[in-house]
Design a protein around this motif. Sequence first.
Motif, PDB file in Angstrom:
ATOM      1  N   GLY A 137      -9.574   5.084   3.011  1.00 54.56           N
ATOM      2  CA  GLY A 137      -8.201   5.416   3.362  1.00 54.56           C
ATOM      3  C   GLY A 137      -7.942   6.851   3.791  1.00 54.56           C
ATOM      4  N   ARG A 138      -8.724   7.777   3.292  1.00 56.81           N
ATOM      5  CA  ARG A 138      -8.400   9.189   3.506  1.00 56.81           C
ATOM      6  C   ARG A 138      -8.386   9.563   4.989  1.00 56.81           C
ATOM      7  N   GLY A 139      -7.281  10.111   5.429  1.00 55.54           N
ATOM      8  CA  GLY A 139      -7.205  10.598   6.798  1.00 55.54           C
ATOM      9  C   GLY A 139      -7.064   9.504   7.848  1.00 55.54           C
ATOM     10  N   ARG A 140      -6.876   8.267   7.413  1.00 53.85           N
ATOM     11  CA  ARG A 140      -6.769   7.160   8.352  1.00 53.85           C
ATOM     12  C   ARG A 140      -5.354   7.108   8.919  1.00 53.85           C
ATOM     13  N   THR A 141      -5.264   6.955  10.238  1.00 53.15           N
ATOM     14  CA  THR A 141      -3.935   6.812  10.837  1.00 53.15           C
ATOM     15  C   THR A 141      -3.656   5.340  11.052  1.00 53.15           C
ATOM     16  N   GLU A 168       0.833  -1.203   0.000  1.00 52.32           N
ATOM     17  CA  GLU A 168       0.000   0.000   0.000  1.00 52.32           C
ATOM     18  C   GLU A 168       0.872   1.258   0.000  1.00 52.32           C
ATOM     19  N   ARG A 169       1.922   1.240   0.857  1.00 53.95           N
ATOM     20  CA  ARG A 169       2.776   2.419   0.941  1.00 53.95           C
ATOM     21  C   ARG A 169       3.519   2.654  -0.357  1.00 53.95           C
ATOM     22  N   LEU A 170       4.026   1.550  -0.935  1.00 56.19           N
ATOM     23  CA  LEU A 170       4.829   1.718  -2.149  1.00 56.19           C
ATOM     24  C   LEU A 170       3.971   2.201  -3.315  1.00 56.19           C
ATOM     25  N   LEU A 171       2.706   1.776  -3.329  1.00 55.49           N
ATOM     26  CA  LEU A 171       1.848   2.148  -4.451  1.00 55.49           C
ATOM     27  C   LEU A 171       1.114   3.464  -4.211  1.00 55.49           C
ATOM     28  N   SER A 172       1.272   4.028  -3.020  1.00 52.38           N
ATOM     29  CA  SER A 172       0.454   5.196  -2.690  1.00 52.38           C
ATOM     30  C   SER A 172       0.603   6.368  -3.666  1.00 52.38           C
ATOM     31  N   PRO A 173       1.760   6.545  -4.311  1.00 50.66           N
ATOM     32  CA  PRO A 173       1.811   7.638  -5.305  1.00 50.66           C
ATOM     33  C   PRO A 173       0.746   7.494  -6.395  1.00 50.66           C
ATOM     34  N   LEU A 174       0.282   6.271  -6.649  1.00 49.66           N
ATOM     35  CA  LEU A 174      -0.722   6.062  -7.701  1.00 49.66           C
ATOM     36  C   LEU A 174      -2.057   6.712  -7.355  1.00 49.66           C
ATOM     37  N   ARG A 175      -2.214   7.094  -6.086  1.00 47.45           N
ATOM     38  CA  ARG A 175      -3.452   7.726  -5.667  1.00 47.45           C
ATOM     39  C   ARG A 175      -3.711   8.994  -6.481  1.00 47.45           C
ATOM     40  N   VAL A 176      -2.626   9.610  -6.889  1.00 49.24           N
ATOM     41  CA  VAL A 176      -2.762  10.825  -7.703  1.00 49.24           C
ATOM     42  C   VAL A 176      -3.569  10.505  -8.966  1.00 49.24           C
ATOM     43  N   LEU A 177      -3.421   9.288  -9.460  1.00 52.66           N
ATOM     44  CA  LEU A 177      -4.139   8.891 -10.674  1.00 52.66           C
ATOM     45  C   LEU A 177      -5.533   8.340 -10.350  1.00 52.66           C
ATOM     46  N   MET A 181      -6.627  -3.038   1.548  1.00 54.35           N
ATOM     47  CA  MET A 181      -7.583  -3.518   2.550  1.00 54.35           C
ATOM     48  C   MET A 181      -8.201  -4.840   2.100  1.00 54.35           C
ATOM     49  N   MET A 182      -8.507  -4.929   0.808  1.00 55.66           N
ATOM     50  CA  MET A 182      -9.064  -6.174   0.272  1.00 55.66           C
ATOM     51  C   MET A 182      -8.090  -7.331   0.467  1.00 55.66           C
ATOM     52  N   MET A 183      -6.815  -7.066   0.170  1.00 59.83           N
ATOM     53  CA  MET A 183      -5.815  -8.129   0.339  1.00 59.83           C
ATOM     54  C   MET A 183      -5.712  -8.552   1.802  1.00 59.83           C
ATOM     55  N   THR A 184      -5.691  -7.549   2.698  1.00 57.95           N
ATOM     56  CA  THR A 184      -5.581  -7.860   4.123  1.00 57.95           C
ATOM     57  C   THR A 184      -6.759  -8.714   4.573  1.00 57.95           C
ATOM     58  N   ILE A 185      -7.963  -8.306   4.171  1.00 55.09           N
ATOM     59  CA  ILE A 185      -9.156  -9.048   4.597  1.00 55.09           C
ATOM     60  C   ILE A 185      -9.124 -10.467   4.029  1.00 55.09           C
ATOM     61  N   ALA A 186      -8.733 -10.575   2.749  1.00 57.26           N
ATOM     62  CA  ALA A 186      -8.678 -11.903   2.128  1.00 57.26           C
ATOM     63  C   ALA A 186      -7.721 -12.807   2.898  1.00 57.26           C
ATOM     64  N   LEU A 187      -6.543 -12.275   3.219  1.00 60.01           N
ATOM     65  CA  LEU A 187      -5.558 -13.072   3.950  1.00 60.01           C
ATOM     66  C   LEU A 187      -6.083 -13.462   5.322  1.00 60.01           C
ATOM     67  N   ARG A 188      -6.766 -12.513   5.944  1.00 66.74           N
ATOM     68  CA  ARG A 188      -7.297 -12.764   7.279  1.00 66.74           C
ATOM     69  C   ARG A 188      -8.318 -13.905   7.261  1.00 66.74           C
ATOM     70  N   PHE A 189      -9.073 -14.000   6.171  1.00 65.64           N
ATOM     71  CA  PHE A 189     -10.164 -14.957   6.168  1.00 65.64           C
ATOM     72  C   PHE A 189      -9.797 -16.328   5.608  1.00 65.64           C
ATOM     73  N   ILE A 190      -8.622 -16.452   5.023  1.00 64.18           N
ATOM     74  CA  ILE A 190      -8.261 -17.764   4.478  1.00 64.18           C
ATOM     75  C   ILE A 190      -8.265 -18.858   5.551  1.00 64.18           C
ATOM     76  N   PRO A 191      -7.585 -18.654   6.686  1.00 64.52           N
ATOM     77  CA  PRO A 191      -7.632 -19.722   7.694  1.00 64.52           C
ATOM     78  C   PRO A 191      -9.050 -19.990   8.194  1.00 64.52           C
ATOM     79  N   THR A 192      -9.832 -18.924   8.350  1.00 68.21           N
ATOM     80  CA  THR A 192     -11.208 -19.087   8.826  1.00 68.21           C
ATOM     81  C   THR A 192     -11.999 -19.959   7.859  1.00 68.21           C
ATOM     82  N   LEU A 193     -11.849 -19.662   6.569  1.00 72.11           N
ATOM     83  CA  LEU A 193     -12.611 -20.428   5.586  1.00 72.11           C
ATOM     84  C   LEU A 193     -12.116 -21.865   5.500  1.00 72.11           C
TER      85      LEU A 193
END
Lengths: 288, 273
Positions: B232-236, B142-151, B160-172
Motif C-alpha cells: 500500500g505505501r505510496g500507491r496512488t 480501506e479508507r475508513l480503516l486507514s487510521p489503524l495503520r498507525v497501529l 486487497m485480499m477482499m478485492t481479490i477474493a471478490l474478483r475471483f468468486i465468479p471465476t471459481l
Amino acid sequence: MNAAQLKNVSYIYSKDTPFEKTAVSGVDITIESGLTTGVIGHTGSGKSTLSQMINGLIKPSEGEVFVLGKNIWDEPKKIKQVRFRVGLVFQYPEYQLFEETVRADIAFGPKNMKLDKDEIERRVLDAARFVGIPEDMLDRSPFDLSGGQKRRVAIAGVIAMRPDILILDEPAAGLDPRGRNEILSRISEYKKETGSTVVMISHSMEDMAKYCDKILVMNRGKAFLYGTPSEIFSNAHLVESVGLGVPQVTRLMQKLRDMGYDLSPSVYTVEDAAKEIIRALGGGGNAS
Amino acid sequence: MLRDITLGQFFPGSSVLHKTDPRVKILLAIAYIVAVFLVKSPSGYILLSAFTITLVLISGVKVKVVLKGIKPLIFIVIFTAVINILFTKGENLLVSWWIINIYAEGLANALFMSLRIISLLVGTSVILTYTTSPIALTDAIERLLSPLRVLHIPVHEFAMMMTIALRFIPTLIEETDKIMSAQKSRGADFQTGKLHERVRAFVPVLIPLFVSAFRRADDLAVAMECRCYRGGRGRTRMTKLHLHLRDLFAVVVMAAFIAGIVVLNKYLPLNFV
C-alpha cells in the motif's frame, strides 16, 4: 447408421432472465457413424453447447437429440448411460485430473460404469496405449507430468469408457505444434483401430482439413455449412464471409492456379499440395 | 445451477444512493442500524417504515428483488413473532386457552420486532449492498480503516485480499461448473446416492478446483510482482473518492431521521394498544 442426430435443437442460456442468450438455434444435423466430423466456428458460435447436448449434459430448450437411434431424453433417469456412450473430452481436460495416480484417474470413468476390476485394468492399459502413455508412467501422480502428458491422460480417461462417439473440444488447444500433431494423429489412429465415431471441435482449418471427413461450420448458433472438406473449401467465399479462413495451402494453390498453373482446386493439406505441384510440374522430381 | 447464485447483490443503477460516496454510505448504514434500535414508540415505527420504503423507492432497486431478499429471513421473523406472542405478559388479555395466554401487548411486540428485523435488513442492503459495487465497498472500507495503520495493522493488504477474493468468486464458480460437467461426463453422479456417497462424489470436483485456485493465485502473484506491486505505501489510485454536496445532504437527511425518532420517542410515546 447415424451415430447422432440433432433435430431442430435450440438452447437458450439463463432463460427468462435479463441475461438470456441464445447459444444454439434450430440446428438440424446428422453425425454419421464411423466418420470424423469437425466442428468449427468462432467463440460463442455454439460449438461447445452443441457438443454438450449430444452428451446429455445440456437438455435442449427445443428439439430432440438422438444417439444411436434413441431419443436420449425419453428416459431422463438413464442419461448417465448416454454419457458413457458419448465420451466428451472438455477443453483443457488436464484441469479435471484429481486422482493420486495416472492409473486411478484413467479408471475413474470405467469405475463409474461399475465394471469389474480386470476389465477396468484392461481398459486402462488399452486407453493408455492409444494415447501413448508408457506403462511405467501409470503409477506416477498426474500432477507431476508435463502439460501435454496431462492432456493425454485426461483423454485416456474418456477413451477408457469405450464410447461409441468420442467428442473432443479443442483437443490441441495450447499445445506446441509437435504436441498438436501427436495428439491429433493419436486420435485419428484410435478412430481407425476402433471404428468409433469422432467429433472434433477446433479453431484450425488446417487440422480440420487434415483429420476430418466432414466439417460443420457454426455461425451465431446456426449450422452455417455442413459437408465434406472439399465441399466446404470450394465455397471459400462463404467460409470467409463468416470470418473463417480456408487452409493457407488451399489459398496458395488458388493463387498458383490464378497464375496459370494447372492444379486441382480441391487440395487442402500440405502433403496433397506437394504431390499436386509435382504432378503439375511433370512428376518424378526430374521436372526442369 | 451454480450460475444462479447472485453475489454481492449489487444492482447497477444511477440513483442518488448509487452516487453517494461509499465511505459515507458505510457510516450512514451504521447510523441507520443505531436508529432502528432507538425506536421505542409506535409512531417511531411508522416513521421507520416510511423512511425505509422511501429508501427502496429512491434506490430504483425493484421491489421484487427486495422482497426476494427478505425471503431467507421469513423463518426468523415468524419464529420471533410467535415467541413474542406467546411469552409476552401484559394487561390486555385477548385469548386464553389451555396454557396459552395471548395479550395485546404480545401482538404489538411481535409486530414491532418483525418490523425491526425486516427494516434492518432492507435498509442496510438498500443503503449498502444493493447500491454499492463490491469494489467501491472494499475501497471505502480501506479508507475508513486507514487510521489503524498507525497501529501497524495492514489495512491495505486486508482490502486487497477482499478485492481479490471478490474478483475471483465468479471465476471459481465458472470453473466449478466446468469441472462438474467434465466429471459428470465421466459418469460422476452428484444427485443420487446416500449422503456419504454424495459427499465423496465431490472429491473429484474439489481437488481440481483447489489445484486451479492455487495455480491462479500463483499466476496472479507473479503478474502483480511483474507490475511492481509492493503493497500500500505510496500507491496512488485510479478512482479517487471526493465528497460532494449530495453526501452532506445524505448525512443531513439521516441526522434528521434519527432526530425524528428520538423526538417521537419522547413526545409521542403512545402506549402500545
